[in-house]
Design a protein around this motif. Structure first.
Motif, PDB file in Angstrom:
ATOM      1  N   ARG A 253      59.922  39.339  35.621  1.00 32.38           N
ATOM      2  CA  ARG A 253      60.251  39.259  37.041  1.00 32.38           C
ATOM      3  C   ARG A 253      61.525  38.448  37.248  1.00 32.38           C
ATOM      4  O   ARG A 253      61.874  37.598  36.421  1.00 32.38           O
TER       5      ARG A 253
ATOM      6  N   LEU B 176      61.901  38.324  43.508  1.00 36.12           N
ATOM      7  CA  LEU B 176      62.708  39.419  44.035  1.00 36.12           C
ATOM      8  C   LEU B 176      62.200  40.776  43.569  1.00 36.12           C
ATOM      9  O   LEU B 176      62.224  41.752  44.326  1.00 36.12           O
ATOM     10  N   TRP B 177      61.778  40.864  42.335  1.00 38.71           N
ATOM     11  CA  TRP B 177      61.152  42.093  41.829  1.00 38.71           C
ATOM     12  C   TRP B 177      60.376  41.783  40.555  1.00 38.71           C
ATOM     13  O   TRP B 177      60.575  40.750  39.929  1.00 38.71           O
TER      14      TRP B 177
ATOM     15  N   THR C 231      58.623  43.897  36.934  1.00 36.59           N
ATOM     16  CA  THR C 231      58.680  45.123  36.146  1.00 36.59           C
ATOM     17  C   THR C 231      57.832  44.977  34.890  1.00 36.59           C
ATOM     18  O   THR C 231      57.679  43.869  34.357  1.00 36.59           O
TER      19      THR C 231
ATOM     20  N   ASP D 233      68.626  46.581  34.483  1.00 34.21           N
ATOM     21  CA  ASP D 233      69.551  46.208  35.555  1.00 34.21           C
ATOM     22  C   ASP D 233      68.902  45.122  36.408  1.00 34.21           C
ATOM     23  O   ASP D 233      67.907  45.375  37.075  1.00 34.21           O
TER      24      ASP D 233
ATOM     25  N   ALA E 167      69.768  43.922  39.125  1.00 30.74           N
ATOM     26  CA  ALA E 167      69.897  44.136  40.565  1.00 30.74           C
ATOM     27  C   ALA E 167      68.583  44.638  41.164  1.00 30.74           C
ATOM     28  O   ALA E 167      68.218  44.271  42.285  1.00 30.74           O
ATOM     29  N   ASP E 168      67.876  45.486  40.407  1.00 30.59           N
ATOM     30  CA  ASP E 168      66.655  46.071  40.947  1.00 30.59           C
ATOM     31  C   ASP E 168      65.506  46.156  39.942  1.00 30.59           C
ATOM     32  O   ASP E 168      64.419  46.623  40.284  1.00 30.59           O
ATOM     33  N   GLY E 169      65.742  45.739  38.707  1.00 28.08           N
ATOM     34  CA  GLY E 169      64.693  45.796  37.694  1.00 28.08           C
ATOM     35  C   GLY E 169      64.535  47.148  37.038  1.00 28.08           C
ATOM     36  O   GLY E 169      63.622  47.352  36.226  1.00 28.08           O
ATOM     37  N   GLU E 170      65.423  48.092  37.351  1.00 27.20           N
ATOM     38  CA  GLU E 170      65.316  49.421  36.768  1.00 27.20           C
ATOM     39  C   GLU E 170      65.856  49.431  35.340  1.00 27.20           C
ATOM     40  O   GLU E 170      66.823  48.747  35.016  1.00 27.20           O
TER      41      GLU E 170
END
Length: 384
Positions: free
Chosen positions: A269, A286-287, A289, A318, A320-323
């Protein structure tokens, strides 16, 4: 094999030189810059300089003053050993503390020593902290960290390396009632402060400046915790599943963010540390994964992307978004160093690979075999 303690001792004055004086390097983030690695390994493979027998264990090397220092286990006892960086000869060895035996996770100590101010600080698998003279290996002081703080080691023993800063040596004690993280005077060994209530994990204390506040971050049984550098007071907490298998070091991203990850199906995370007008700090997730589960390896950041082993397979993430950008390359539960823009991956089977960290694709540029058998210890960069 095992070498006899003190065998082949060379009482020579250590030369000055480059240092990798603590766990995961100068900034404890497995990242080195200003160093060029040749990568035409097929035409010119890396030269082996020396190879020595040693005891069991998973500790890495700390390098300074012409010495490579680690912890080992010989004859059921813990031992701190300093090897000559140029020849591999044993300069000194210091025996102290009980050993550790595990059919599942292997025998011996886990924590890499920290070299600072002419001393080697070694945190044994049994929870004893020892300060040794770096030149001679003589004991300066020792502390029973677990016993003094009513702490309890995780199942696989103490694996957390000491952090030295501001005249203090800071260690994970895992004790209740304000005894989770403990600082001792780096010169005398006297207690200076303690803070927090969380049990111990396997990760090591990390110095970071987040939201403008210089602090010590620890990934422990409770989760991510920020401590005041002067008092040990808990500044903020980000709760995680209450299991001790937090091994990987948190990665500092920018001025106020941390990425942390663990294995066993949990994942990682991104956490943002926010400072309020009254000076207080909070941690906001923030996110999250499950696409990067760092079991006992290190994640590194390069040019805005995260790279790490997801249960043994290399991943680019990434932040920025955890992708996930890609997942490719099986290296097992190995270790990673980012050296001047190249990933140096030490695979679990002892092979070493150079990988170009590119968010578009994984490109392995070189590979060789370094050691035989399971390899979990973190690598160190040494010499010129």
């Amino acid at each position: 094999g095992e070498a006899a303690p003190g065998a082949d001792v060379v009482p020579a004055a250590p030369p000055p030189g480059p240092s990798f004086a603590q766990f995961l390097g100068p900034n404890r983030n497995a990242t080195l810059s200003g160093i060029h690695l040749a990568h035409e390994w097929e035409a010119r493979p890396p030269d082996e300089v020396w190879r020595r027998p040693m005891g069991t264990g998973w500790a890495g090397f700390a390098v300074a003053n012409g010495l490579a220092v680690t912890q080992e286990q010989r004859g059921g006892r813990g031992i701190v050993v300093a090897y000559d960086l140029e020849t591999g000869a044993v300069r000194w060895s210091h025996e102290g503390g009980t050993g550790f035996t595990s059919t599942l996770a292997g025998d011996g100590p886990r924590a890499t020593p920290t070299l600072h101010g002419g001393r080697a600080y070694a945190f044994g698998v049994d929870g004893w902290l020892r300060a040794l003279d770096l030149a001679t290996g003589q004991l300066v002081f020792e502390r029973d960290v677990l016993g003094e703080n009513n702490g309890r080691a995780p199942d696989h023993g103490i694996a957390s390396s000491p952090l030295v800063l501001d005249g203090l040596v800071v260690v994970v004690a895992g004790g209740p009632h304000g005894r989770s993280l403990v600082a001792y005077d780096a010169v005398t060994g006297e207690p200076r402060w303690s803070g927090g209530d969380a049990g111990a994990g396997y990760s090591s204390p990390l110095l970071a400046t987040l939201a403008g506040v210089r602090q010590i971050v620890v990934f422990n049984l409770q989760g991510l915790v920020g401590h005041d550098v002067g008092t040990g007071e808990v500044l903020w907490t980000d709760a995680w599943p209450a299991r001790p298998e937090k091994v990987s070091q948190p990665v500092v991203l920018g001025d106020d963010r941390l990425f942390a990850s663990m294995g066993y199906g949990v994942g990682g995370r991104l956490v943002q540390i926010v400072r309020h007008p009254d000076g207080g700090l909070d941690a906001n997730v923030l996110w999250e994964t499950r696409r990067l589960k760092a079991k006992f390896t290190q994640v590194v950041e390069h040019e805005g992307f995260l790279y790490g082993l997801d249960e043994g397979v290399l991943v680019c993430l990434d932040p920025a978004d955890g992708e996930r950008r890609w997942k490719k390359g099986r290296y097992g539960h190995g270790q990673v160093l980012l050296v001047d823009g190249l990933l140096l991956v030490v695979a679990e089977n002892g092979e070493v690979a150079l990988v170009d960290p590119n968010p578009e694709e994984r490109t392995e540029v070189a590979r060789c075999t370094a050691v035989e058998g399971t390899t979990w210890a973190t690598p160190a960069r040494a010499g010129v």
